[in-house]
Motif scaffolding. Structure first.
Motif, mmCIF file in Angstrom:
data_model
loop_
_atom_site.group_PDB
_atom_site.id
_atom_site.type_symbol
_atom_site.label_atom_id
_atom_site.label_comp_id
_atom_site.label_asym_id
_atom_site.label_seq_id
_atom_site.Cartn_x
_atom_site.Cartn_y
_atom_site.Cartn_z
ATOM 1 N N LYS A 128 -9.766 13.707 -40.000
ATOM 2 C CA LYS A 128 -9.346 14.735 -38.961
ATOM 3 C C LYS A 128 -9.117 15.777 -39.839
ATOM 4 O O LYS A 128 -8.692 15.873 -40.792
ATOM 5 C CB LYS A 128 -7.975 14.162 -38.582
ATOM 6 N N ASP B 230 -13.041 15.989 -30.307
ATOM 7 C CA ASP B 230 -12.691 17.391 -30.406
ATOM 8 C C ASP B 230 -11.488 17.423 -29.385
ATOM 9 O O ASP B 230 -11.488 17.554 -28.304
ATOM 10 C CB ASP B 230 -13.591 18.252 -29.948
ATOM 11 N N SER B 231 -10.111 17.750 -29.984
ATOM 12 C CA SER B 231 -9.003 17.946 -29.068
ATOM 13 C C SER B 231 -8.926 19.277 -28.218
ATOM 14 O O SER B 231 -8.149 19.542 -27.442
ATOM 15 C CB SER B 231 -7.669 18.038 -29.733
ATOM 16 N N ARG C 276 -5.580 22.506 -32.892
ATOM 17 C CA ARG C 276 -6.820 21.890 -32.396
ATOM 18 C C ARG C 276 -7.391 20.972 -33.557
ATOM 19 O O ARG C 276 -7.658 21.299 -34.814
ATOM 20 C CB ARG C 276 -8.007 22.974 -32.167
ATOM 21 N N PRO D 98 -14.643 16.458 -25.145
ATOM 22 C CA PRO D 98 -13.822 15.914 -26.018
ATOM 23 C C PRO D 98 -14.450 14.652 -27.046
ATOM 24 O O PRO D 98 -14.003 14.371 -28.008
ATOM 25 C CB PRO D 98 -12.792 15.095 -25.389
#
Length: 121
Positions: free
Chosen positions: A28, A57-58, A46, A63
């Motif tokens: 992450k 991908d937040s 993010r 996503p």
């Protein structure tokens, strides 16, 4: 008869899923412009999570991405072709991933500019 067989084989070849490739980084990473060393707390950032052939991908509109091809472009830089599916849209895009150091990477998106990322704790 041969023509029908060729058409059937071509249809299967075109509908087969593309082979995946792994992203060159894992784990992450939180969006940050800081150049400080060490991982950061990503709880309110993010986050881009690289897991093998997938990138989650937040932030942004999509996503979940899947790496189709990863090609080195020099030391610490890769050209990545990805595919994505949102339920309404299926597509591909290209990006460049550049590793600045062990704690920082930059993801240069085909559309959407550059996301500077720092490793999460």
């Amino acid at each position: 008869m041969k023509t029908a067989a060729v058409i059937i084989l071509a249809t299967f070849a075109l509908s087969a899923p593309a082979l995946a490739d792994n992203y060159p980084v894992t784990g992450k990473w939180g969006q940050s412009t800081s150049t400080e060393k060490g991982p950061i707390d990503c709880a309110k950032l993010r986050v881009v999570d690289f897991k093998g052939e997938r990138r989650f991908d937040s932030g942004g509109g999509v996503p979940d991405f899947r790496a189709i091809a990863v090609s080195p472009q020099g030391t610490g830089e890769w050209r990545i072709t990805e595919e994505f599916r949102t339920g309404q849209v299926n597509g591909r895009n290209s990006s460049t991933l550049k590793q600045i150091d062990g704690d920082h990477v930059e993801l240069h998106l085909q559309r959407g500019g550059t996301i500077k990322l720092r490793r999460c704790k």
